[in-house]
Write a protein that holds these residues in place. Sequence first.
Motif, PDB file in Angstrom:
ATOM      1  N   GLU A  24     -16.299 -15.558 -18.711  1.00  0.00           N
ATOM      2  CA  GLU A  24     -16.091 -14.626 -17.650  1.00  0.00           C
ATOM      3  C   GLU A  24     -14.495 -14.055 -17.608  1.00  0.00           C
ATOM      4  OE1 GLU A  24     -16.755 -16.665 -14.177  1.00  0.00           O
ATOM      5  OE2 GLU A  24     -18.903 -16.890 -14.273  1.00  0.00           O
ATOM      6  N   ASP A  25     -14.413 -13.117 -17.110  1.00  0.00           N
ATOM      7  CA  ASP A  25     -13.220 -12.396 -17.078  1.00  0.00           C
ATOM      8  C   ASP A  25     -12.055 -13.212 -16.459  1.00  0.00           C
ATOM      9  OD1 ASP A  25     -14.126 -10.047 -17.886  1.00  0.00           O
ATOM     10  OD2 ASP A  25     -14.247  -9.123 -15.997  1.00  0.00           O
ATOM     11  N   GLY A  26     -10.956 -13.599 -17.028  1.00  0.00           N
ATOM     12  CA  GLY A  26     -10.134 -14.674 -16.515  1.00  0.00           C
ATOM     13  C   GLY A  26     -10.381 -16.018 -16.963  1.00  0.00           C
ATOM     14  N   ALA A  68      -8.880 -28.450 -21.354  1.00  0.00           N
ATOM     15  CA  ALA A  68      -8.865 -26.986 -21.419  1.00  0.00           C
ATOM     16  C   ALA A  68      -9.057 -26.415 -19.847  1.00  0.00           C
ATOM     17  CB  ALA A  68      -9.904 -26.376 -22.296  1.00  0.00           C
ATOM     18  N   ARG A  69      -8.185 -25.346 -19.480  1.00  0.00           N
ATOM     19  CA  ARG A  69      -8.323 -24.824 -18.203  1.00  0.00           C
ATOM     20  C   ARG A  69      -8.142 -23.263 -18.169  1.00  0.00           C
ATOM     21  NH1 ARG A  69      -7.188 -28.188 -13.811  1.00  0.00           N
ATOM     22  NH2 ARG A  69      -8.233 -26.357 -12.542  1.00  0.00           N
ATOM     23  N   SER A  70      -8.728 -22.811 -17.378  1.00  0.00           N
ATOM     24  CA  SER A  70      -8.911 -21.549 -17.527  1.00  0.00           C
ATOM     25  C   SER A  70      -7.694 -20.531 -16.941  1.00  0.00           C
ATOM     26  CB  SER A  70     -10.168 -20.592 -16.465  1.00  0.00           C
ATOM     27  OG  SER A  70      -9.881 -20.824 -15.317  1.00  0.00           O
ATOM     28  N   PHE A  71      -7.351 -19.220 -17.311  1.00  0.00           N
ATOM     29  CA  PHE A  71      -6.310 -18.628 -16.841  1.00  0.00           C
ATOM     30  C   PHE A  71      -6.582 -18.360 -15.297  1.00  0.00           C
ATOM     31  CE2 PHE A  71      -5.586 -17.636 -21.295  1.00  0.00           C
ATOM     32  CZ  PHE A  71      -3.967 -17.855 -21.135  1.00  0.00           C
ATOM     33  N   TYR A  72      -7.820 -18.441 -14.933  1.00  0.00           N
ATOM     34  CA  TYR A  72      -8.077 -18.152 -13.396  1.00  0.00           C
ATOM     35  C   TYR A  72      -7.432 -19.201 -12.639  1.00  0.00           C
ATOM     36  CZ  TYR A  72     -10.123 -17.812  -9.130  1.00  0.00           C
ATOM     37  OH  TYR A  72     -10.557 -17.760  -7.615  1.00  0.00           O
ATOM     38  N   ASN A  94       5.303 -12.225  -6.594  1.00  0.00           N
ATOM     39  CA  ASN A  94       6.719 -11.987  -5.686  1.00  0.00           C
ATOM     40  C   ASN A  94       6.630 -10.242  -5.674  1.00  0.00           C
ATOM     41  OD1 ASN A  94       7.437 -14.094  -4.522  1.00  0.00           O
ATOM     42  ND2 ASN A  94       8.597 -14.826  -6.451  1.00  0.00           N
ATOM     43  N   GLU A  95       6.700  -9.576  -6.762  1.00  0.00           N
ATOM     44  CA  GLU A  95       6.614  -8.178  -6.909  1.00  0.00           C
ATOM     45  C   GLU A  95       5.566  -7.556  -6.192  1.00  0.00           C
ATOM     46  OE1 GLU A  95       7.115  -4.884 -10.564  1.00  0.00           O
ATOM     47  OE2 GLU A  95       7.197  -6.815 -10.797  1.00  0.00           O
ATOM     48  N   THR A  96       4.438  -7.693  -6.453  1.00  0.00           N
ATOM     49  CA  THR A  96       3.156  -6.873  -6.006  1.00  0.00           C
ATOM     50  C   THR A  96       2.011  -7.603  -5.101  1.00  0.00           C
ATOM     51  OG1 THR A  96       1.829  -7.598  -8.032  1.00  0.00           O
ATOM     52  CG2 THR A  96       3.361  -5.662  -8.469  1.00  0.00           C
ATOM     53  N   GLY A  97       2.204  -8.994  -4.924  1.00  0.00           N
ATOM     54  CA  GLY A  97       1.209  -9.667  -4.453  1.00  0.00           C
ATOM     55  C   GLY A  97       0.152  -9.838  -4.878  1.00  0.00           C
ATOM     56  N   GLU A  98       0.056  -9.591  -6.350  1.00  0.00           N
ATOM     57  CA  GLU A  98      -1.285  -9.812  -7.060  1.00  0.00           C
ATOM     58  C   GLU A  98      -0.951 -10.169  -8.470  1.00  0.00           C
ATOM     59  OE1 GLU A  98      -2.972  -5.878  -6.614  1.00  0.00           O
ATOM     60  OE2 GLU A  98      -2.390  -5.467  -8.623  1.00  0.00           O
ATOM     61  N   LEU A 140      -0.041 -18.809  -0.929  1.00  0.00           N
ATOM     62  CA  LEU A 140      -0.882 -17.584  -0.688  1.00  0.00           C
ATOM     63  C   LEU A 140      -2.209 -17.816  -1.165  1.00  0.00           C
ATOM     64  CD1 LEU A 140       1.786 -15.524  -2.391  1.00  0.00           C
ATOM     65  CD2 LEU A 140       1.527 -15.715  -0.015  1.00  0.00           C
ATOM     66  N   GLU A 141      -3.051 -16.997  -0.728  1.00  0.00           N
ATOM     67  CA  GLU A 141      -4.662 -16.836  -1.216  1.00  0.00           C
ATOM     68  C   GLU A 141      -4.685 -16.229  -2.583  1.00  0.00           C
ATOM     69  OE1 GLU A 141      -7.502 -18.114  -0.039  1.00  0.00           O
ATOM     70  OE2 GLU A 141      -6.137 -19.299   1.224  1.00  0.00           O
ATOM     71  N   PRO A 142      -5.514 -16.371  -3.341  1.00  0.00           N
ATOM     72  CA  PRO A 142      -5.332 -15.675  -4.747  1.00  0.00           C
ATOM     73  C   PRO A 142      -5.696 -14.396  -4.539  1.00  0.00           C
ATOM     74  CG  PRO A 142      -6.473 -17.893  -4.848  1.00  0.00           C
ATOM     75  CD  PRO A 142      -6.017 -17.698  -3.416  1.00  0.00           C
ATOM     76  N   ASN A 143      -4.858 -13.412  -5.229  1.00  0.00           N
ATOM     77  CA  ASN A 143      -5.360 -11.938  -5.285  1.00  0.00           C
ATOM     78  C   ASN A 143      -5.261 -11.888  -6.635  1.00  0.00           C
ATOM     79  OD1 ASN A 143      -5.814  -9.464  -4.701  1.00  0.00           O
ATOM     80  ND2 ASN A 143      -3.600  -9.029  -3.978  1.00  0.00           N
ATOM     81  N   ILE A 144      -6.388 -11.769  -7.387  1.00  0.00           N
ATOM     82  CA  ILE A 144      -6.392 -11.598  -8.864  1.00  0.00           C
ATOM     83  C   ILE A 144      -7.128 -10.446  -9.312  1.00  0.00           C
ATOM     84  CG2 ILE A 144      -7.113 -12.688 -11.369  1.00  0.00           C
ATOM     85  CD1 ILE A 144      -6.836 -15.466  -9.787  1.00  0.00           C
ATOM     86  N   LYS A 145      -6.569  -9.467 -10.089  1.00  0.00           N
ATOM     87  CA  LYS A 145      -7.385  -8.499 -10.472  1.00  0.00           C
ATOM     88  C   LYS A 145      -7.428  -8.469 -12.131  1.00  0.00           C
ATOM     89  CE  LYS A 145      -6.438  -6.243  -6.603  1.00  0.00           C
ATOM     90  NZ  LYS A 145      -7.581  -6.116  -5.579  1.00  0.00           N
TER      91      LYS A 145
END
Length: 322
Positions: free
Chosen positions: A209-211, A247-251, A193-197, A263-268
């Motif tokens: 992998e990352d995430g 078990a599930r990933s943080f991604y 909500n604050e940054t969009g990502e 929203l579409e995912p916007n993950i950094k």
Amino acid sequence: MSVIVTGGAGFIGSCIVRTLNDMGIEDITIVDHICETDKWMNMRNKKYTEYINRDEFLEKLPEYAGKVTHIIHMGACSATTERDFDFLYKNNYEYTKTLWKFCTENQISFIYASSAATYGDGKEGFDDKEDIKRLRPLNGYGYSKQLFDLWAEKQTIAPKQHVGFKFFNVYGPNEYFKGSMASVIFHSFNKINETGEMGLFKSYKEGYEDGGQLRDFVYVKDICKVVKFMIEHEEVSGLFNLGTGQARSFYDLAASTFKAMGLEPNIKYIEMPESLRAKYQYYTQANMEKLRSVGYADDFYSLEDGAKDYVQNYLMKNYETY
């Protein structure tokens, strides 16, 4: 039924009070330590008899002899970052022993919160049927919970029913006042909500992998359903895992949050602080065979369904209270 719920204004405790109300139970004493927090907001839509401050409750406890049928003990310091072990020992271990002894003397049911933090780095697995003496928690909080589990295991006389739950990564409504210890879904919703990502930690372990770090994320409504099952099955006692068994990933979690928000995912991917890397868990997954073996047959929320319900029916509705 007459029930005492410690931590009854907190996250899991207040959701259990809601479940008790839905079962038609209103003779409830809520014990908590609200002080200057806004946890009282979790009590506004509940029906209960009285509220007692945690620090005053043990003095009043003898007055409840012969008057209550269950103590559901969710009250604890659950901060994995808490450094004052003397406080953890007194608050999480000694306090719980006192309640166990009261329930034993009065032969009533005692349902309490242990923690998956007792499993430590997971090298010994996450099986609640194995010997708990082998476990080595990684933080003081986990160790304080382990101490009580070990103490309870040694007792030759016990309450009418005694059930401990090793909670895995719980998320859901009413966690709004937990600060940094609230779930990643809660923080993701606010960050988006604050940054969009949303930022997730990079991986520093081969094979992940990352995430891609994995956790057993369990929706609080499932916690409540299992507690209800135990109330209705007083013949069941023991120490049980309480996750989903998946078990599930943080991604996956972040993507589910974006999707629930439309929203579409916007993950950094961001660097993990050096202080976390040495003790960071890359995998947790509850073995749920023991709970199933005593007759619990309901399905658990999938991560996607739980995130959707939480985000759309609570977070997006100005932090609606369950």
